[in-house]
Scaffold this motif. Structure first.
Motif, short mmCIF file in Angstrom:
data_model
loop_
_atom_site.label_atom_id
_atom_site.label_comp_id
_atom_site.label_asym_id
_atom_site.label_seq_id
_atom_site.Cartn_x
_atom_site.Cartn_y
_atom_site.Cartn_z
N THR A 122 0.83 -1.20 0.00
CA THR A 122 0.00 0.00 0.00
C THR A 122 0.87 1.24 0.00
O THR A 122 1.89 1.30 0.69
CB THR A 122 -0.93 0.01 1.23
N VAL A 123 0.46 2.23 -0.77
CA VAL A 123 1.10 3.55 -0.78
C VAL A 123 0.11 4.54 -0.18
O VAL A 123 -1.03 4.65 -0.65
CB VAL A 123 1.47 3.98 -2.21
N ILE A 124 0.54 5.23 0.86
CA ILE A 124 -0.32 6.19 1.57
C ILE A 124 0.24 7.59 1.37
O ILE A 124 1.44 7.82 1.51
CB ILE A 124 -0.40 5.86 3.07
N ALA A 125 -0.63 8.53 1.03
CA ALA A 125 -0.19 9.90 0.81
C ALA A 125 0.32 10.53 2.10
O ALA A 125 -0.22 10.26 3.18
CB ALA A 125 -1.34 10.73 0.26
N PRO A 126 1.36 11.35 2.03
CA PRO A 126 1.79 12.09 3.21
C PRO A 126 0.65 12.95 3.75
O PRO A 126 -0.24 13.37 3.00
CB PRO A 126 2.94 12.95 2.69
N GLU A 127 0.68 13.24 5.04
CA GLU A 127 -0.38 14.02 5.66
C GLU A 127 -0.54 15.36 4.94
O GLU A 127 0.43 16.06 4.66
CB GLU A 127 -0.07 14.26 7.14
N GLY A 128 -1.78 15.70 4.62
CA GLY A 128 -2.06 16.95 3.95
C GLY A 128 -1.91 16.91 2.45
O GLY A 128 -2.14 17.92 1.78
N GLU A 129 -1.51 15.76 1.90
CA GLU A 129 -1.33 15.63 0.45
C GLU A 129 -2.24 14.53 -0.10
O GLU A 129 -2.81 13.75 0.66
CB GLU A 129 0.14 15.31 0.13
N LEU A 130 -2.34 14.49 -1.41
CA LEU A 130 -3.09 13.44 -2.09
C LEU A 130 -2.25 12.86 -3.21
O LEU A 130 -1.36 13.52 -3.74
CB LEU A 130 -4.41 14.00 -2.64
N LEU A 131 -2.56 11.63 -3.56
CA LEU A 131 -1.83 10.92 -4.61
C LEU A 131 -2.57 11.00 -5.93
O LEU A 131 -3.78 10.78 -5.98
CB LEU A 131 -1.67 9.45 -4.24
N GLU A 132 -1.86 11.30 -6.99
CA GLU A 132 -2.40 11.16 -8.34
C GLU A 132 -1.59 10.14 -9.14
O GLU A 132 -1.95 9.80 -10.26
CB GLU A 132 -2.43 12.51 -9.06
N ARG A 133 -0.50 9.68 -8.57
CA ARG A 133 0.30 8.59 -9.12
C ARG A 133 0.94 7.84 -7.97
O ARG A 133 1.37 8.45 -6.98
CB ARG A 133 1.38 9.10 -10.08
N ALA A 134 0.96 6.54 -8.09
CA ALA A 134 1.62 5.72 -7.08
C ALA A 134 2.36 4.59 -7.78
O ALA A 134 1.96 4.14 -8.86
CB ALA A 134 0.61 5.15 -6.09
N GLU A 135 3.48 4.16 -7.16
CA GLU A 135 4.27 3.08 -7.71
C GLU A 135 4.61 2.09 -6.60
O GLU A 135 4.71 2.45 -5.42
CB GLU A 135 5.57 3.61 -8.32
N PHE A 136 4.78 0.83 -7.00
CA PHE A 136 5.14 -0.21 -6.05
C PHE A 136 6.01 -1.24 -6.76
O PHE A 136 5.62 -1.78 -7.80
CB PHE A 136 3.89 -0.90 -5.49
#
Length: 330
Positions: free
Chosen positions: A285-299
């Motif tokens: 799982t990739v979790i966005a840093p506090e106060g931010e949102l993800l529009e791309r994630a990689e694993f």
């Protein structure tokens, strides 16, 4: 076996939004077909299956145009009752028969006719659930239909009632109606169980709307298909090929694997789950840093994954689900 490089839900393809599970006054819904079509069109939907209980309808001639398509179909049933009084339903199979591709229709032994009823299968005390599910699926397929399996948690079925049954291509993994009715609308656990066992089944989200006003049951679960054009044949081909994602809110713009790294691009989300088959602790799982949102994630994949699917979850807990990709498919 390592995953091949691949791009799924390629950006730039035509995308069409639709609901595969819907009821009207032709069964136990509150809205007429015309009212239902108008409501979904107003909310930006491109296609709709009016899946009445045990009643096949084909209203494509009435409602199809360049911007909207009806998928003819029905929701067929089999019931296990406690005894012959049929007052207590212990388990049930609800399965969609959605009119298939042109080739499927041409090869059908006998097509359904508009407003044709398919009587539910009834059993008392006990049943061979898997055999019953296969019997119902075979009947729908013989009529030229693509078959799905609906809301197993709500239906009280056990894994051996349906997980191994042949004949359906997709499992309803999110049912907005039963989520709000009784908290029984999330079925991804069964989905992963089937995928881990090697069953290559797709997943779809839907409303199962009845519009009775008891609770919100419309516009909460849908599929977005990638298809060359908005026709029944093109939409059903995309569904059967898995060229779609499901959602209760977020969008998946594209995803895939490159050089051993899984990636996804999506609308702003708080977390992305890369759900994988394989040994214990596969996926991540990739979790966005506090106060931010993800529009791309990689694993980065570890190797040994048998399948991979993606879940994108927004700040309200609404989720988009990709279909699975498999390590042995290019």
């Amino acid at each position: 076996m390592p995953f091949h490089d691949q791009v799924l839900l390629a950006p730039g393809s035509n995308r069409y939004k639709g609901n595969l599970h819907s009821h009207t006054t032709n069964s136990d819904g509150l809205l007429t077909p015309a009212e239902s079509v108008a409501a979904f069109r107003e909310r930006g939907y491109d296609f709709l299956c009016l899946s009445e209980h045990d009643l096949y309808t084909d209203l494509s001639g009435e409602f199809d145009d360049e911007g909207f398509v009806i998928l003819p179909g029905l929701e067929a049933s089999a019931y296990l009752y406690a005894d012959e009084t049929e007052t207590v339903r212990l388990r049930c199979h609800h399965m969609h028969g959605i009119l298939g591709t042109d080739e499927m229709v041409a090869a059908a032994e006998r097509r359904f006719s508009h407003l044709e009823r398919l009587e539910p299968l009834r059993f008392h005390g006990s049943w061979d659930g898997e055999a019953v599910a296969e019997r119902l699926a075979a009947e729908l397929a013989a009529r030229g239909c693509a078959v799905t399996y609906n809301h197993p948690i709500w239906s009280r079925v056990e894994p051996d009632d349906f997980c191994g049954a042949k004949g359906y291509f997709a499992l309803e993994i999110f049912n907005y109606d039963t989520v709000n009715e009784s908290g029984t609308g999330y079925d991804v656990t069964y989905w992963d169980l089937m995928l881990r066992r090697g069953r290559r089944v797709l997943g779809f989200a839907s409303d199962d709307n009845h519009n009775e006003g008891l609770f919100d049951d419309a516009f909460g679960g849908w599929v977005t298909v990638c298809a060359p054009e908005l026709t029944r044949d093109a939409v059903v081909r995309a569904l059967l090929a898995g060229d779609f994602y499901s959602s209760s809110g977020p969008e998946i713009c594209g995803w895939g694997v490159r050089d051993g790294v899984a990636w996804v691009e999506c609308s702003p989300c708080e977390r992305v789950n890369f759900v994988a088959g394989g040994p214990v602790n596969a996926g991540g799982t990739v979790i966005a840093p506090e106060g931010e949102l993800l529009e791309r994630a990689e694993f980065r994949l570890r190797g040994g994954e048998t399948y991979l699917r993606v879940e994108c979850v927004d700040a309200h807990g609404r989720t988009a689900w990709s279909n699975p990709a498999f390590a042995d498919e290019a």
